[in-house]
Design a protein around this motif. Structure first.
Motif, PDB file in Angstrom:
ATOM      1  N   THR A   1       5.124   1.340 -12.538  1.00 11.50           N
ATOM      2  CA  THR A   1       5.130   2.266 -11.413  1.00 11.50           C
ATOM      3  C   THR A   1       5.854   3.562 -11.776  1.00 11.50           C
ATOM      4  OG1 THR A   1       5.126   0.388  -9.881  1.00 11.50           O
ATOM      5  CG2 THR A   1       5.708   2.536  -8.974  1.00 11.50           C
ATOM      6  N   ALA A   2       7.001   3.430 -12.447  1.00  9.83           N
ATOM      7  CA  ALA A   2       7.787   4.612 -12.805  1.00  9.83           C
ATOM      8  C   ALA A   2       7.056   5.519 -13.783  1.00  9.83           C
ATOM      9  CB  ALA A   2       9.131   4.185 -13.399  1.00  9.83           C
ATOM     10  N   ALA A   3       6.152   4.962 -14.580  1.00  9.85           N
ATOM     11  CA  ALA A   3       5.429   5.768 -15.574  1.00  9.85           C
ATOM     12  C   ALA A   3       4.629   6.888 -14.930  1.00  9.85           C
ATOM     13  CB  ALA A   3       4.502   4.878 -16.394  1.00  9.85           C
ATOM     14  N   ALA A   4       4.322   6.739 -13.643  1.00  3.49           N
ATOM     15  CA  ALA A   4       3.520   7.766 -12.960  1.00  3.49           C
ATOM     16  C   ALA A   4       4.368   8.848 -12.304  1.00  3.49           C
ATOM     17  CB  ALA A   4       2.643   7.100 -11.905  1.00  3.49           C
ATOM     18  N   SER A   5       5.704   8.733 -12.409  1.00  2.00           N
ATOM     19  CA  SER A   5       6.550   9.685 -11.672  1.00  2.00           C
ATOM     20  C   SER A   5       7.825  10.032 -12.420  1.00  2.00           C
ATOM     21  CB  SER A   5       6.903   9.106 -10.297  1.00  2.00           C
ATOM     22  OG  SER A   5       7.555   7.852 -10.444  1.00  2.00           O
ATOM     23  N   ALA A   6       7.710  10.342 -13.696  1.00  3.56           N
ATOM     24  CA  ALA A   6       8.890  10.700 -14.484  1.00  3.56           C
ATOM     25  C   ALA A   6       9.438  12.052 -14.037  1.00  3.56           C
ATOM     26  CB  ALA A   6       8.551  10.747 -15.971  1.00  3.56           C
ATOM     27  N   PRO A   7      10.765  12.196 -13.939  1.00  7.67           N
ATOM     28  CA  PRO A   7      11.344  13.477 -13.520  1.00  7.67           C
ATOM     29  C   PRO A   7      11.176  14.545 -14.596  1.00  7.67           C
ATOM     30  CG  PRO A   7      13.069  11.963 -14.211  1.00  7.67           C
ATOM     31  CD  PRO A   7      11.794  11.175 -14.194  1.00  7.67           C
ATOM     32  N   PRO A   8      11.140  15.819 -14.221  1.00  2.31           N
ATOM     33  CA  PRO A   8      10.952  16.900 -15.204  1.00  2.31           C
ATOM     34  C   PRO A   8      12.131  17.044 -16.161  1.00  2.31           C
ATOM     35  CG  PRO A   8      11.422  17.802 -13.023  1.00  2.31           C
ATOM     36  CD  PRO A   8      11.189  16.337 -12.835  1.00  2.31           C
ATOM     37  N   THR A   9      13.288  16.475 -15.788  1.00  2.00           N
ATOM     38  CA  THR A   9      14.458  16.565 -16.664  1.00  2.00           C
ATOM     39  C   THR A   9      14.437  15.507 -17.759  1.00  2.00           C
ATOM     40  OG1 THR A   9      15.672  15.182 -15.087  1.00  2.00           O
ATOM     41  CG2 THR A   9      15.950  17.570 -14.897  1.00  2.00           C
TER      42      THR A   9
ATOM     43  N   GLY B   1       0.789  -1.218   0.000  1.00  2.00           N
ATOM     44  CA  GLY B   1       0.000   0.000   0.000  1.00  2.00           C
ATOM     45  C   GLY B   1       0.822   1.269   0.000  1.00  2.00           C
ATOM     46  N   ARG B   2       2.130   1.137  -0.193  1.00  2.00           N
ATOM     47  CA  ARG B   2       2.986   2.322  -0.214  1.00  2.00           C
ATOM     48  C   ARG B   2       3.051   2.959  -1.599  1.00  2.00           C
ATOM     49  NH1 ARG B   2       5.854  -1.203   3.382  1.00  2.00           N
ATOM     50  NH2 ARG B   2       7.057  -2.076   1.656  1.00  2.00           N
ATOM     51  N   GLU B   3       2.596   2.241  -2.599  1.00  2.00           N
ATOM     52  CA  GLU B   3       2.485   2.750  -3.962  1.00  2.00           C
ATOM     53  C   GLU B   3       1.101   2.392  -4.493  1.00  2.00           C
ATOM     54  OE1 GLU B   3       4.399   4.456  -6.176  1.00  2.00           O
ATOM     55  OE2 GLU B   3       5.915   4.864  -4.644  1.00  2.00           O
ATOM     56  N   PRO B   4       0.491   3.264  -5.300  1.00  2.00           N
ATOM     57  CA  PRO B   4      -0.821   2.926  -5.863  1.00  2.00           C
ATOM     58  C   PRO B   4      -0.720   1.766  -6.851  1.00  2.00           C
ATOM     59  CG  PRO B   4       0.028   4.937  -6.856  1.00  2.00           C
ATOM     60  CD  PRO B   4       0.958   4.599  -5.722  1.00  2.00           C
ATOM     61  N   VAL B   5      -1.793   1.029  -6.976  1.00  2.00           N
ATOM     62  CA  VAL B   5      -1.828  -0.063  -7.945  1.00  2.00           C
ATOM     63  C   VAL B   5      -1.880   0.536  -9.347  1.00  2.00           C
ATOM     64  CG1 VAL B   5      -3.089  -2.093  -8.755  1.00  2.00           C
ATOM     65  CG2 VAL B   5      -3.042  -1.527  -6.305  1.00  2.00           C
ATOM     66  N   PRO B   6      -0.917   0.223 -10.216  1.00  2.00           N
ATOM     67  CA  PRO B   6      -0.967   0.773 -11.585  1.00  2.00           C
ATOM     68  C   PRO B   6      -2.098   0.130 -12.366  1.00  2.00           C
ATOM     69  CG  PRO B   6       0.797  -0.839 -11.393  1.00  2.00           C
ATOM     70  CD  PRO B   6       0.250  -0.661 -10.009  1.00  2.00           C
ATOM     71  N   PRO B   7      -2.532   0.756 -13.456  1.00  2.00           N
ATOM     72  CA  PRO B   7      -3.561   0.137 -14.299  1.00  2.00           C
ATOM     73  C   PRO B   7      -3.083  -1.221 -14.805  1.00  2.00           C
ATOM     74  CG  PRO B   7      -3.205   2.429 -14.901  1.00  2.00           C
ATOM     75  CD  PRO B   7      -2.118   2.075 -13.951  1.00  2.00           C
ATOM     76  N   LEU B   8      -3.877  -2.253 -14.563  1.00  2.00           N
ATOM     77  CA  LEU B   8      -3.497  -3.608 -14.944  1.00  2.00           C
ATOM     78  C   LEU B   8      -4.605  -4.254 -15.757  1.00  2.00           C
ATOM     79  CD1 LEU B   8      -2.101  -4.933 -11.520  1.00  2.00           C
ATOM     80  CD2 LEU B   8      -0.781  -4.144 -13.483  1.00  2.00           C
ATOM     81  N   PRO B   9      -4.251  -5.100 -16.729  1.00  2.00           N
ATOM     82  CA  PRO B   9      -5.279  -5.862 -17.445  1.00  2.00           C
ATOM     83  C   PRO B   9      -5.941  -6.851 -16.490  1.00  2.00           C
ATOM     84  CG  PRO B   9      -3.090  -6.657 -18.014  1.00  2.00           C
ATOM     85  CD  PRO B   9      -2.892  -5.416 -17.193  1.00  2.00           C
ATOM     86  N   ALA B  10      -7.143  -7.234 -16.802  1.00  2.00           N
ATOM     87  CA  ALA B  10      -7.932  -8.084 -15.910  1.00  2.00           C
ATOM     88  C   ALA B  10      -7.193  -9.337 -15.434  1.00  2.00           C
ATOM     89  CB  ALA B  10      -9.248  -8.456 -16.587  1.00  2.00           C
ATOM     90  N   PRO B  11      -6.492 -10.078 -16.305  1.00  2.00           N
ATOM     91  CA  PRO B  11      -5.869 -11.311 -15.832  1.00  2.00           C
ATOM     92  C   PRO B  11      -4.804 -11.085 -14.757  1.00  2.00           C
ATOM     93  CG  PRO B  11      -5.976 -11.265 -18.227  1.00  2.00           C
ATOM     94  CD  PRO B  11      -6.323  -9.897 -17.748  1.00  2.00           C
ATOM     95  N   ALA B  12      -4.201  -9.907 -14.715  1.00  2.00           N
ATOM     96  CA  ALA B  12      -3.112  -9.659 -13.772  1.00  2.00           C
ATOM     97  C   ALA B  12      -3.584  -9.051 -12.453  1.00  2.00           C
ATOM     98  CB  ALA B  12      -2.070  -8.748 -14.415  1.00  2.00           C
TER      99      ALA B  12
ATOM    100  N   TYR C   1       8.142  12.031 -23.394  1.00  2.00           N
ATOM    101  CA  TYR C   1       7.680  10.740 -23.903  1.00  2.00           C
ATOM    102  C   TYR C   1       8.056   9.577 -22.989  1.00  2.00           C
ATOM    103  CZ  TYR C   1       7.032  13.389 -28.224  1.00  2.00           C
ATOM    104  OH  TYR C   1       6.625  14.322 -29.154  1.00  2.00           O
ATOM    105  N   LEU C   2       8.848   9.833 -21.948  1.00  2.00           N
ATOM    106  CA  LEU C   2       9.301   8.745 -21.088  1.00  2.00           C
ATOM    107  C   LEU C   2       8.147   7.995 -20.429  1.00  2.00           C
ATOM    108  CD1 LEU C   2      11.499   7.096 -19.722  1.00  2.00           C
ATOM    109  CD2 LEU C   2      11.709   8.904 -18.001  1.00  2.00           C
ATOM    110  N   PRO C   3       7.175   8.660 -19.795  1.00  2.00           N
ATOM    111  CA  PRO C   3       6.100   7.904 -19.141  1.00  2.00           C
ATOM    112  C   PRO C   3       5.358   6.972 -20.094  1.00  2.00           C
ATOM    113  CG  PRO C   3       6.054  10.185 -18.436  1.00  2.00           C
ATOM    114  CD  PRO C   3       7.021  10.117 -19.569  1.00  2.00           C
ATOM    115  N   GLU C   4       5.105   7.465 -21.302  1.00  2.00           N
ATOM    116  CA  GLU C   4       4.391   6.650 -22.280  1.00  2.00           C
ATOM    117  C   GLU C   4       5.173   5.395 -22.627  1.00  2.00           C
ATOM    118  OE1 GLU C   4       3.020   7.222 -26.911  1.00  2.00           O
ATOM    119  OE2 GLU C   4       2.946   8.938 -25.566  1.00  2.00           O
ATOM    120  N   HIS C   5       6.483   5.527 -22.801  1.00  2.00           N
ATOM    121  CA  HIS C   5       7.300   4.367 -23.143  1.00  2.00           C
ATOM    122  C   HIS C   5       7.483   3.440 -21.948  1.00  2.00           C
ATOM    123  CE1 HIS C   5       8.816   4.699 -27.317  1.00  2.00           C
ATOM    124  NE2 HIS C   5       8.302   5.913 -27.198  1.00  2.00           N
ATOM    125  N   GLN C   6       7.579   3.983 -20.756  1.00  2.00           N
ATOM    126  CA  GLN C   6       7.655   3.114 -19.582  1.00  2.00           C
ATOM    127  C   GLN C   6       6.369   2.310 -19.432  1.00  2.00           C
ATOM    128  OE1 GLN C   6       8.771   6.123 -16.626  1.00  2.00           O
ATOM    129  NE2 GLN C   6      10.742   5.097 -16.396  1.00  2.00           N
TER     130      GLN C   6
END
Length: 328
Positions: free
Chosen positions: A293-301, A178-189, A305-310
């Motif tokens: 998880t990283a896709a939700a917290s990309a650094p401003p530097t 519970g220290r990180e939110p659950v990322p969007p996951l497909p139903a089977p996962a 396009y990084l979040p999308e590719h992660q």
């Protein structure tokens, strides 16, 4: 095999970098002096996810060089990465498919790394089988040369993948707690969080047994295919103590997305010869959690396009794992 899936923005067009004339005039003058002739053409690298300067510079005398640069004040992490890469490339065994360093300098508050130019391009997705074969061959050469860590490189105090995994890669455990939110996951996962956590937890122990070094960041955007069809491996800042099969998985995730038989490519590659039976699943679980998880917290530097590719990478890693374990 899966149906090919492509990222919305191709890997050769992800970079957002300053151009040559945006660099401080004093810095450009010093680089020009080191190159020995005026720069008449600069072609920015289109691949990559940092905002550092990275460009193929061509001079009035017809010479070419690939130059990276970053400002100490605004991008100290990039300065550290480029300096580490320079130290690593200087000490890599001769003959490997990696660009060789020419010189470094510090000027106008910037750090600069100059490398030999590779006349190549980023592989296109879906993977062309010939190009992927070339990339795997280049990786084989690197794997063999670094199977036992050369003393010239171990003296740099390189990190250990086992530590990197514990400190930065394993995120399903954080989600489960519970220290990180659950990322969007497909139903089977969605009901597999306990299994994902258990799988990723084995990575540090597996990585700790390795005696060699591995690239540490082997993705499509860190590969170049030259005009002869040979592959070169670039961006060596993350060389670490660890098993080569980890990098093999990171490269083959895009092969899975291309609809290729990546299970066979993994098991038949020399890097996987001594891998634990579940090493592929363990690595896929860890990488899926890390990227989603990283896709939700990309650094401003970083590139926008990084979040999308992660997210895309995490989804492909999870899909490959789900197919292997019959979760779908």
């Amino acid at each position: 095999m899966s149906v090919p899936s492509l990222p919305a923005v191709p890997y050769h067009a992800t970079a957002q970098r300053p151009d040559w004339f945006a660099l401080p005039a004093q810095l450009r003058a010093t680089v020009t002096a080191r190159l020995g002739a005026p720069v008449v053409r600069a072609r920015n690298a289109g691949a990559g996810f940092t905002r550092g300067f990275a460009s193929l510079l061509c001079t009035a005398e017809g010479h070419r060089a690939f130059v990276k640069a970053a400002p100490h004040a605004e991008q100290p992490h990039l300065v550290d990465w480029y300096a580490r890469e320079a130290a690593i490339l200087t000490r890599l065994p001769a003959g490997l498919p990696a660009p060789r360093p020419r010189w470094t300098l510090t000027e106008a508050g910037w750090y600069v790394l100059c490398l030999d130019a590779v006349d190549g391009r980023t592989p296109r997705l879906p993977w062309d089988q010939v190009e992927l074969t070339a990339a795997l061959a280049a990786f084989t050469a690197v794997t063999e040369a670094l199977a036992e860590a050369p003393t010239e490189l171990t003296g740099l105090g390189l990190p250990h993948l086992a530590d990197l995994a514990r400190d930065d890669i394993l995120w399903w455990v954080e989600v489960a707690a519970g220290r990180e939110p659950v990322p969007p996951l497909p139903a089977p996962a969605r009901t597999r969080l306990a299994e994902l956590t258990a799988l990723e937890s084995r990575l540090p122990g597996y990585a700790a047994t390795a005696t060699g070094l591995t690239h540490g960041d082997l993705r499509v955007d860190n590969v170049l295919i030259d005009k002869a069809g040979a592959a070169w491996l670039c961006d060596w800042s993350w060389l670490c103590h660890g098993p080569a099969w980890f990098d093999l998985v990171t490269l083959l995730i895009s092969g899975y997305a291309s609809g290729l038989d990546v299970d066979s490519l993994f098991t038949s590659h020399p890097a996987a010869a001594d891998a634990p039976d579940d090493a592929l699943d363990v690595t896929l679980a860890a990488l899926a959690g890390y990227h989603l998880t990283a896709a939700a917290s990309a650094p401003p530097t970083a590139s926008a396009y990084l979040p999308e590719h992660q997210r895309w990478t995490g989804e492909q890693a999870l899909a490959w794992l789900s197919h292997r374990r019959d979760w779908i």
